[in-house]
Structures are given as structure tokens and as C-alpha cells.
Design an enzyme around this catalytic site. Sequence first.
Site, PDB file in Angstrom:
ATOM      1  N   CYS A   1     -16.469  -7.824 -12.498  1.00  7.14           N
ATOM      2  CA  CYS A   1     -17.886  -7.969 -12.847  1.00  7.14           C
ATOM      3  C   CYS A   1     -18.622  -8.833 -11.819  1.00  7.14           C
ATOM      4  O   CYS A   1     -19.741  -8.535 -11.440  1.00  7.14           O
ATOM      5  CB  CYS A   1     -18.051  -8.637 -14.212  1.00  7.14           C
ATOM      6  SG  CYS A   1     -16.924  -8.071 -15.460  1.00  7.14           S
ATOM      7  N   ASP A   2     -18.004  -9.938 -11.418  1.00  3.27           N
ATOM      8  CA  ASP A   2     -18.740 -10.969 -10.676  1.00  3.27           C
ATOM      9  C   ASP A   2     -18.296 -11.160  -9.227  1.00  3.27           C
ATOM     10  O   ASP A   2     -18.935 -11.918  -8.491  1.00  3.27           O
ATOM     11  CB  ASP A   2     -18.586 -12.323 -11.407  1.00  3.27           C
ATOM     12  CG  ASP A   2     -19.115 -12.253 -12.830  1.00  3.27           C
ATOM     13  OD1 ASP A   2     -20.092 -11.509 -13.046  1.00  3.27           O
ATOM     14  OD2 ASP A   2     -18.549 -12.920 -13.711  1.00  3.27           O
TER      15      ASP A   2
ATOM     16  N   CYS B   1     -13.917 -12.441 -15.060  1.00  3.13           N
ATOM     17  CA  CYS B   1     -13.903 -11.024 -14.688  1.00  3.13           C
ATOM     18  C   CYS B   1     -14.312 -10.847 -13.222  1.00  3.13           C
ATOM     19  O   CYS B   1     -15.503 -10.861 -12.894  1.00  3.13           O
ATOM     20  CB  CYS B   1     -14.862 -10.252 -15.591  1.00  3.13           C
ATOM     21  SG  CYS B   1     -14.990  -8.524 -15.150  1.00  3.13           S
TER      22      CYS B   1
END
Length: 311
Positions: free
Chosen positions: A136-137, A133
Site C-alpha cells: 500500500c505505502d 502494508c
Amino acid sequence: MMKYDVIIIGAGPAGLSAAIYSARSGLKTAVFERGLIGGQINVTEEVENYPGFPEALSGYELTERMHRQAEHFGTEFKDEEVTALGMEGLCKIVETSDNKYRARAVIFCTGAYPRRLNVPGEEKFTGRGVSYCATCDGALYRDKIVAVIGGGDSAIEEGIFLTHFAKKVVVIHRRDELRAQKIIQERAFKNPKMEFVWNSVVQEIRGENKVQELEVYNRKTNTVSVIPVDGVFIYVGILPNNKLMESRIDLDSAGFALTDDFMHTNVPGVYAAGDIRKKVLRQVVTATSDGAIAGWSAEKWITENYDAIQL
Ligand code: NAP
């Protein structure tokens, strides 16, 4: 035992849309979600191809609007994981870890999840350099070098997104041409931070405490090389969340649910909508379309079979 006209399993765009149509047609409707309401699209930074939102909005904002809309029409939301689906004549028995429920119709909107590469180091370094993701990261990789594995829409779109942070994004793809849509490919080829390693597969993800390098095998030249990276984002396709369906619902060879045009599965009063279905395009717009059809179809089926269902 709690009784509902319609139980929807999964609160992604398909489930939320099914709930809007079901609840709005006067059916007592519950949606069960084991994770976050919104599903996979929650982690998408910008949804720019959902019609009606030319300014783009986040996946979270889009599904939060759908959630409010479903609640507005009386949908109940339950954060319980469904563990089994049984049948008693035409009545469906939905079991969760805590309770049992009866329903006239069930709509599966259980979605899909990222395929793993299944190479040494992948599991060990998940959360320490291996990610599925970028939204997300990605911000963790400011001025770093990252690899993206895969050549589909997800790999290339997320690769482009990663260039907002990383100083270099290396796309490693097993063929010499991308599967991604042309418009996305063109954007990637123009991006000076993106590099492409063709005809190549990752054999191992290595590092001390976090990812430091990838061992890559070139299938054309039969050579092995090592690419130093700080992170690797894996986008090699998606797999269906079909565990509850396996013995009862007809699936295709990849495990996606087979339905007719009404989203009806082979089991009377059981529907499937969204990414869990066998379909050509997995997008929010097609998920909400499936959900609408499933909610509408369930209402028709319940009306036709009302007297035969012993709830
Ligand atoms: P996908 O289209 O199935 O692409 C998977 C990619 O991973 C392919 O390039 C495939 O290579 C590669 N791959 C598969 N297994 C591999 C392995 N074991 N090792 C190395 N490479 C491997 O999956 P996706 O990109 O996640 O997209 C899923 C669906 O969502 C698609 O229908 C896509 O169009 C849609 N989507 C759309 C958008 C958008 O429209 N904006 C954005 C994201 C996703 P090959 O090409 O050689 O098969």
C-alpha cells in the site's frame, strides 16, 4: 427473518472457496464481509506461489476471480458486519448491525490482522511513517530509508519489495537468525539495498510530524542506538479476528480456532477455515483448501441433520 443454509463470515480466500463449494452443492449461501472482498491478500502485489498461475498475479486479481466464481454458483454477498452469533437448538442466529438472519450452518473465515509492536510513537505515527502494508505505502518511500521490523516471511518478502523504491531497507530483528523461509532469506542477503540489525528491538518511534528515527535496543550488547529512517514497516506476526467466537468456540492459547479435519469446531454446524484456524501454514492455498473442506463438510452435516434443524 432471512434464512440461509450456510452463512459464511468473511470474504477472503477461505470464505470465497467455502462459498464456491457450498453454493455449488445447491445450498443457499450468503457471505458477510465488513471490509473489502478478498481480505488480507488484496494488498499483496504479486502472488507467485498459488498453483496454476506461474506468471504470478495480484492478490486482488486472484480473489476477484474467486468472487466471480462464487457469484456464478449463486452466492449472495452482504456488506454487513456480523456483531453476534446465537444458537436456537441447531439453528444459528447471525446478527448484524442492521439485520438478523437464521442459518443451518455457519463458517467462520474471519482471518487475522497484524500484531502491533506496542511502543511509543507507533500509534501516533501510523499513516505518517508507520505502516503495516508495503504494497500500500511502499511507493511513498522512493529514494528514502525505511526500516522493516520482524524476521518472518512477511518482513523479509515485504522488505525485498520495498527495495524497489527505497534506497536502503534496514531489517531490525530481535534474534540473530531469520524465521523466514531459506529461499526468501537468500534473496534478501543478496540484495545490496538490504541491511540487517540483529538482536535488536525498537523501543520508540520518534519524529516531529512524521517518523524520523527509531530508538533501538540491542539485547546482546545492552546498548541503545538511534537509526534515522523515513518510514517503518512492522511485520511482527498476526492475531486472530476471533471476537465473535470467544465464549462459544474452543480456541488455542493464541486465540486461533480449533477444528477437526472437517473444519468443524466444537459447536455442531459451526466451522472455521483459513487464517482464523490454528494451523501451521497461513497461505492462500491453505485457506482455499480449508474453505473447500468446510463448504463440503457443512453440506454433509446439513444433509445428516436436516430434520433436526428448525430453521
Ligand atoms: P511470523 O512468521 O509469526 O513472524 C513474525 C516475526 O516477528 C518473527 O520473526 C518474530 O521474531 C518477530 N516478532 C514477533 N513479535 C515481535 C515483537 N514484539 N518485537 C519484535 N519482533 C517480533 O509472521 P509473518 O511473517 O507475518 O507470517 C505469518 C504467516 O504467514 C507465517 O506462517 C508465514 O510463513 C506466512 N507467510 C508466508 C509467505 C510466503 O510463503 N510467501 C509470505 C508471508 C507470510 P522471532 O522469529 O524471534 O519469533
